[in-house]
Design a protein around this motif. Structure first.
Motif, short mmCIF file in Angstrom:
data_model
loop_
_atom_site.label_atom_id
_atom_site.label_comp_id
_atom_site.label_asym_id
_atom_site.label_seq_id
_atom_site.Cartn_x
_atom_site.Cartn_y
_atom_site.Cartn_z
N TYR A 8 0.85 -1.19 0.00
CA TYR A 8 0.00 0.00 0.00
C TYR A 8 0.88 1.24 0.00
CZ TYR A 8 1.05 0.06 5.02
OH TYR A 8 1.69 0.07 6.22
N THR A 9 0.31 2.34 -0.41
CA THR A 9 1.06 3.60 -0.39
C THR A 9 0.24 4.67 0.33
OG1 THR A 9 0.17 3.88 -2.63
CG2 THR A 9 2.51 3.43 -2.47
N ASP A 10 0.91 5.54 1.02
CA ASP A 10 0.28 6.67 1.73
C ASP A 10 -0.90 6.25 2.61
OD1 ASP A 10 2.07 8.29 0.41
OD2 ASP A 10 0.71 8.60 -1.29
N ASP A 11 -0.74 5.16 3.34
CA ASP A 11 -1.78 4.70 4.25
C ASP A 11 -3.09 4.32 3.56
OD1 ASP A 11 -0.40 4.70 6.63
OD2 ASP A 11 -0.85 6.80 7.07
N ARG A 12 -3.06 4.20 2.23
CA ARG A 12 -4.27 3.79 1.52
C ARG A 12 -4.06 2.39 0.95
NH1 ARG A 12 -7.94 7.29 3.22
NH2 ARG A 12 -9.32 6.52 1.61
N LEU A 13 -5.02 1.54 1.21
CA LEU A 13 -4.93 0.16 0.74
C LEU A 13 -6.07 -0.10 -0.23
CD1 LEU A 13 -3.77 -2.78 1.11
CD2 LEU A 13 -5.48 -3.06 2.89
N ASN A 14 -5.72 -0.56 -1.42
CA ASN A 14 -6.76 -0.89 -2.40
C ASN A 14 -6.70 -2.38 -2.70
OD1 ASN A 14 -8.36 -1.24 -4.71
ND2 ASN A 14 -8.10 0.93 -5.22
N LEU A 15 -7.77 -3.07 -2.42
CA LEU A 15 -7.76 -4.53 -2.53
C LEU A 15 -8.46 -5.05 -3.77
CD1 LEU A 15 -8.49 -5.42 1.17
CD2 LEU A 15 -6.33 -5.73 -0.03
N GLN A 16 -8.98 -4.16 -4.58
CA GLN A 16 -9.81 -4.58 -5.71
C GLN A 16 -9.12 -5.62 -6.61
OE1 GLN A 16 -12.18 -1.52 -7.09
NE2 GLN A 16 -12.80 -2.51 -8.99
N ASP A 17 -7.88 -5.33 -7.04
CA ASP A 17 -7.18 -6.26 -7.93
C ASP A 17 -6.90 -7.59 -7.24
OD1 ASP A 17 -7.23 -4.35 -9.85
OD2 ASP A 17 -5.13 -3.73 -9.60
N HIS A 18 -6.58 -7.52 -5.95
CA HIS A 18 -6.30 -8.75 -5.20
C HIS A 18 -7.56 -9.61 -5.08
CE1 HIS A 18 -2.28 -7.52 -4.13
NE2 HIS A 18 -2.76 -6.32 -3.94
N ILE A 19 -8.68 -8.95 -4.91
CA ILE A 19 -9.95 -9.68 -4.80
C ILE A 19 -10.24 -10.41 -6.12
CG2 ILE A 19 -12.47 -9.36 -4.64
CD1 ILE A 19 -11.89 -7.23 -2.46
N ILE A 20 -10.08 -9.70 -7.23
CA ILE A 20 -10.34 -10.32 -8.55
C ILE A 20 -9.35 -11.46 -8.80
CG2 ILE A 20 -10.39 -9.91 -11.06
CD1 ILE A 20 -12.75 -8.63 -9.54
N ASP A 21 -8.06 -11.23 -8.54
CA ASP A 21 -7.05 -12.28 -8.76
C ASP A 21 -7.35 -13.51 -7.90
OD1 ASP A 21 -5.80 -10.60 -10.47
OD2 ASP A 21 -4.13 -10.07 -9.14
N THR A 22 -7.78 -13.28 -6.67
CA THR A 22 -8.06 -14.39 -5.77
C THR A 22 -9.25 -15.20 -6.28
OG1 THR A 22 -7.23 -13.08 -3.94
CG2 THR A 22 -8.53 -15.01 -3.36
N ILE A 23 -10.26 -14.52 -6.79
CA ILE A 23 -11.43 -15.23 -7.34
C ILE A 23 -11.01 -16.07 -8.54
CG2 ILE A 23 -13.64 -14.95 -8.54
CD1 ILE A 23 -14.17 -12.51 -6.72
N ILE A 24 -10.18 -15.51 -9.43
CA ILE A 24 -9.72 -16.25 -10.61
C ILE A 24 -8.98 -17.51 -10.18
CG2 ILE A 24 -8.11 -16.22 -12.58
CD1 ILE A 24 -8.85 -13.29 -13.02
N LEU A 25 -8.10 -17.38 -9.20
CA LEU A 25 -7.34 -18.54 -8.71
C LEU A 25 -8.25 -19.60 -8.11
CD1 LEU A 25 -4.16 -17.12 -6.95
CD2 LEU A 25 -4.26 -18.63 -8.94
N PHE A 26 -9.34 -19.15 -7.50
CA PHE A 26 -10.22 -20.07 -6.79
C PHE A 26 -11.25 -20.74 -7.70
CE2 PHE A 26 -13.54 -21.20 -3.64
CZ PHE A 26 -12.74 -21.95 -2.80
N LEU A 27 -11.44 -20.22 -8.91
CA LEU A 27 -12.41 -20.81 -9.83
C LEU A 27 -11.98 -22.22 -10.21
CD1 LEU A 27 -13.06 -17.85 -12.30
CD2 LEU A 27 -14.77 -18.88 -10.81
N PRO A 28 -12.95 -23.13 -10.40
CA PRO A 28 -12.55 -24.48 -10.83
C PRO A 28 -11.87 -24.43 -12.19
CG PRO A 28 -14.95 -24.19 -10.92
CD PRO A 28 -14.40 -22.97 -10.27
#
Ligand SMILES: [Zn+2]
Ligand SMILES: [Zn+2]
Length: 170
Positions: free
Chosen positions: A104-124
């Motif tokens: 993260y930068t400047d105390d701001r955390l953006n999780l959007q890309d991580h959420i999408i990547d995690t879903i892709i990895l978890f898909l059958p």
């Protein structure tokens, strides 16, 4: 989405609760098309442990995809989790394969890309409307989940098929 981490500047704060939604229509990858039927939900907490910031996040989503066997669309509700260490983005990024770190930068955390990547990895690996999907007739294309056909399809064991190919080359 952006999570404010500046609350951790206060030494008394030991955790931040996070909860929200990500609006995303769908994901296209590897020739597959996942359509989200409602916003992706997330809920979790960031903990401060021994000076480190740790994230535990649950993700909930409902999506629609075409079955890889019978080609009919199906709808599925699924959930997965992200666990990672949070770290301020350094000047030079050193890749460390062993650890899951989200920067993260400047105390701001953006999780959007991580959420999408995690879903892709978890898909059958292969989308299926059900484990027992009977698929389409290779001859006439009838959906065998819905009706039968009278085609005679030679049922060849794929290993035998290989053997047959091998001998036909001689
Ligand atoms: Zn199917
Ligand atoms: Zn048929």
């Amino acid at each position: 989405m952006s999570i404010d981490l500046s609350q951790f500047r206060d030494e008394v704060v030991s955790s931040i609760l996070i909860r929200g939604q990500v609006e995303r229509e769908g994901i296209d990858f590897n020739g597959r098309r996942i359509k989200f039927l409602k916003p992706i939900g997330y809920e979790g907490e960031i903990y401060r442990v021994d000076g480190e910031k740790l994230l535990y996040l649950e993700i909930f989503y409902r999506y629609k995809e075409d079955c890889g066997r019978c080609l009919e669309p199906f709808i599925r509700d699924d959930s997965t989790t992200i666990t990672a260490k949070l770290s301020m983005k350094p000047e030079e990024l050193v890749e460390d394969e062993d650890e899951d770190i989200i920067y993260y930068t400047d105390d701001r955390l953006n999780l959007q890309d991580h959420i999408i990547d995690t879903i892709i990895l978890f898909l059958p690996m292969k989308p299926l409307c059900g484990d027992d999907c009977k698929g389409l007739c290779p001859k006439c294309g009838t959906n065998h989940n819905k009706e039968k056909c009278d085609c005679v399809v030679e049922d060849i064991d794929p290993r035998l098929e290989k053997l047959k190919e091998f001998f036909s080359d001689k």
